[in-house]
Design a protein around this motif. Sequence first.
Motif, PDB file in Angstrom:
ATOM      1  N   THR A  23       0.819  -1.211   0.000  1.00  0.00           N
ATOM      2  CA  THR A  23       0.000   0.000   0.000  1.00  0.00           C
ATOM      3  C   THR A  23       0.853   1.262   0.000  1.00  0.00           C
ATOM      4  O   THR A  23       1.906   1.326   0.636  1.00  0.00           O
ATOM      5  CB  THR A  23      -0.946   0.003   1.224  1.00  0.00           C
ATOM      6  OG1 THR A  23      -1.782   1.160   1.184  1.00  0.00           O
ATOM      7  CG2 THR A  23      -0.194  -0.035   2.530  1.00  0.00           C
ATOM      8  N   ASP A  65      -3.189  -1.847  -2.712  1.00  0.00           N
ATOM      9  CA  ASP A  65      -4.067  -0.674  -2.718  1.00  0.00           C
ATOM     10  C   ASP A  65      -3.282   0.627  -2.636  1.00  0.00           C
ATOM     11  O   ASP A  65      -2.226   0.706  -2.017  1.00  0.00           O
ATOM     12  CB  ASP A  65      -5.063  -0.757  -1.555  1.00  0.00           C
ATOM     13  CG  ASP A  65      -4.423  -0.563  -0.195  1.00  0.00           C
ATOM     14  OD1 ASP A  65      -4.530   0.536   0.376  1.00  0.00           O
ATOM     15  OD2 ASP A  65      -3.805  -1.523   0.317  1.00  0.00           O
ATOM     16  N   VAL A  70      -7.135  -2.220  -5.310  1.00  0.00           N
ATOM     17  CA  VAL A  70      -8.081  -1.182  -4.924  1.00  0.00           C
ATOM     18  C   VAL A  70      -7.393   0.185  -4.981  1.00  0.00           C
ATOM     19  O   VAL A  70      -6.328   0.378  -4.389  1.00  0.00           O
ATOM     20  CB  VAL A  70      -8.614  -1.443  -3.498  1.00  0.00           C
ATOM     21  CG1 VAL A  70      -9.632  -0.374  -3.111  1.00  0.00           C
ATOM     22  CG2 VAL A  70      -9.226  -2.831  -3.372  1.00  0.00           C
ATOM     23  N   ASN A  84      -9.756   1.466  -9.534  1.00  0.00           N
ATOM     24  CA  ASN A  84      -8.428   1.707 -10.094  1.00  0.00           C
ATOM     25  C   ASN A  84      -8.513   2.602 -11.321  1.00  0.00           C
ATOM     26  O   ASN A  84      -9.540   2.643 -12.011  1.00  0.00           O
ATOM     27  CB  ASN A  84      -7.778   0.378 -10.485  1.00  0.00           C
ATOM     28  CG  ASN A  84      -7.647  -0.565  -9.319  1.00  0.00           C
ATOM     29  OD1 ASN A  84      -6.820  -0.376  -8.437  1.00  0.00           O
ATOM     30  ND2 ASN A  84      -8.480  -1.609  -9.298  1.00  0.00           N
ATOM     31  N   PHE A 124     -11.363   1.550   3.028  1.00  0.00           N
ATOM     32  CA  PHE A 124     -10.353   2.221   2.206  1.00  0.00           C
ATOM     33  C   PHE A 124     -10.701   3.707   2.073  1.00  0.00           C
ATOM     34  O   PHE A 124     -10.949   4.226   0.979  1.00  0.00           O
ATOM     35  CB  PHE A 124     -10.251   1.530   0.849  1.00  0.00           C
ATOM     36  CG  PHE A 124      -9.721   0.131   0.964  1.00  0.00           C
ATOM     37  CD1 PHE A 124      -8.365  -0.123   0.915  1.00  0.00           C
ATOM     38  CD2 PHE A 124     -10.590  -0.933   1.167  1.00  0.00           C
ATOM     39  CE1 PHE A 124      -7.870  -1.411   1.053  1.00  0.00           C
ATOM     40  CE2 PHE A 124     -10.106  -2.226   1.302  1.00  0.00           C
ATOM     41  CZ  PHE A 124      -8.745  -2.467   1.243  1.00  0.00           C
TER      42      PHE A 124
END
Length: 673
Positions: free
Chosen positions: A381, A420, A440, A494, A643
């Motif tokens: 991430t 992500d 993500v 995305n 998120f």
Amino acid sequence: MQIYVDAKVKKSGNGTKDYPFKRISEAAKIAKSGDEVLVEPGVYREYVDPANAGTEDARITYRSTKMKQAVICGSELVSNWTKHDGKVWVARIPNGLFGSYNPYTTLVSGDWFIPSYMAHTGDVFLNGKSMYEVTSLDGVENPVVYEKSWDPDFSVYTWYTEQDKEKDETIIYANFQGKNPNKETVEITVRENCFYPSKEGVGYITLTGFVVRQAATQWAPPTAYQEGMIGPHWSKGWIIEDCEVSDSKCCGISLGKYLQPNNDNKWSKWKFKDGTQTERDNICQALNEGWTKERIGSHIIRRCDIHDCGQTGIVGHLGGVFSIIEDNHIHHINNKQNLAGAEIGGIKMHAAIDVVIRRNHIHNCTRGLWLDWQAQGTRVTQNLFHDNCLPFEANANTKNMDALGEDIFIEVSHGPTLVDNNILLSDHALKLATQGVALVHNLIAGSFTAVGRGVFNGSLTKKSPRYTPYHLPHRTELAGFMTILHGDMRFYNNIFVQQEKRAGLEEIHELMKDNEWTDANLTCGTMPYEEYPSYAEWEKQFEGYCGMGSEPTDRYYNPLPVWAGGNVYFNGAVPMSKEKDAVIIDAPATIKLVEKDGTYSLKTNLSTLLKDLDCRMISTEMLGMAFESEQKFENPDGSPIVFDSDYFGNHREVTPKAGPFEGNAKTFVVANN
């Protein structure tokens, strides 16, 4: 207690402030739980072997008193060069210097290493830069440009070694291209490690603020005693922070495995079992010998500058579980292209169980991040990836097996693996010979490769699917083994931006499009999953099923479903047709990464193009669970994720924007090294 070390004192003292030790290794013999070893600026050409462990509440800390001014070297200076012929010089090194380990008689070797030429673990450095080993004196006298190198101009600085057995000397010939080595800084690696316990279980150590460089490390596959220049050697709770780590022959930092004498590089040595089977044996043996969350892993590597290592910047198998790798600058790994094999990357980890890899800047590596086997609970991430590829002049003559280069490679894992809020700008964004992955809120400017491929052992006529382990959630204990069915992928919110395809890579794609290990696809988007079922299509296979007694069926071995939503496509990026809410925008998207004085800024018009386009908030609950492990996409402590934070950690709106940025700027400062 504080223990003092200063290389500049005339003679070693007792470790007090007034009478410091001269060598760090002297302090390492006596430092105990709660002690702090304070190291003054200087060059320490020694192997530091910490003898004692700290505890969780009372660590042993080794600290450079001035940031990156204490240097631990695995090399020695050589200034006794004599002219051999033309631009070639020769040095004779008494073998007594090397002790029991001579890097100039030790070849790089091990499982999954491809011996394209006979490389030694030793190396020669001219003014801090690694020269190129060749296999004959003629290669020194008449060097040729090595086209696979990222720096072909320097590849004519060559060296060759041989032994004088009668005099018990190592002879090194080197072509310094007109420079006088006795007036330059020439170093040769003589030590295998720099800061690495020789025994297991030396945990809870902090190494902070050092420069560590130039060690003669050995190839470090998952089936071997996996060493690095620095490493905890099968223990728990290390912190490696604010260090510069460079120029290891193979690996910079190892969070790797311990020595299993009966299984060490068994594929190379015994040959009768496939390497994949010996790796499974390694894992089961480790479990039987105490591989648990309570004993192993939970390390932290943070704010380090890791570069110019031959195999990996960070490597690990089993020993890196539950670790955090954050805020590091990892770059220029495997750029010489003199070592080849399946264990190369800025980071290469097997069994990255519950490992968090965040806010790193990874670039100019043959491969950025490789998560191989058991990427279960792994989260990648807020990282910046770019220029992770073959050399920019790549063509069919420079391709190297399956190592075409990508930002992230996830291989034969059952997940859940979470990717992500990353920026992925290389030609190939992700190589996905795997399942159980969720992507993500990423900005993806490269392609997906190896979708539906890369899971066999390479047999000619026999079926050879690789079956890999999955574990109890947030533990090391085994839950089962299974082959890779493919699918079980999630793509939400995305941004996909097709970038210009390099001609050399298009040539390679045509050669490799039918390759089992990679298709070298260059088209950005989810299109490679076109033939995969939706959940409804997959579930329909099981309607009316009554268990034992039903007719034979393929339903348990068909590809798993794929989910997608909220993705946006630019510049010809292609979604799979089942992605009903895919947004394709005709207006050209611009992305330009600009570097100035170590600051990297992303200049883009994406915020303008996405101005009126909102997505839905993604959460653990929405992502569900990875199929085989039956584990949710959640935090290492089992708590759910919403998120609602972007690449910078800024809070998202209730209806967020696609991609990693929530703001409306045209320029984003994405890394500051």
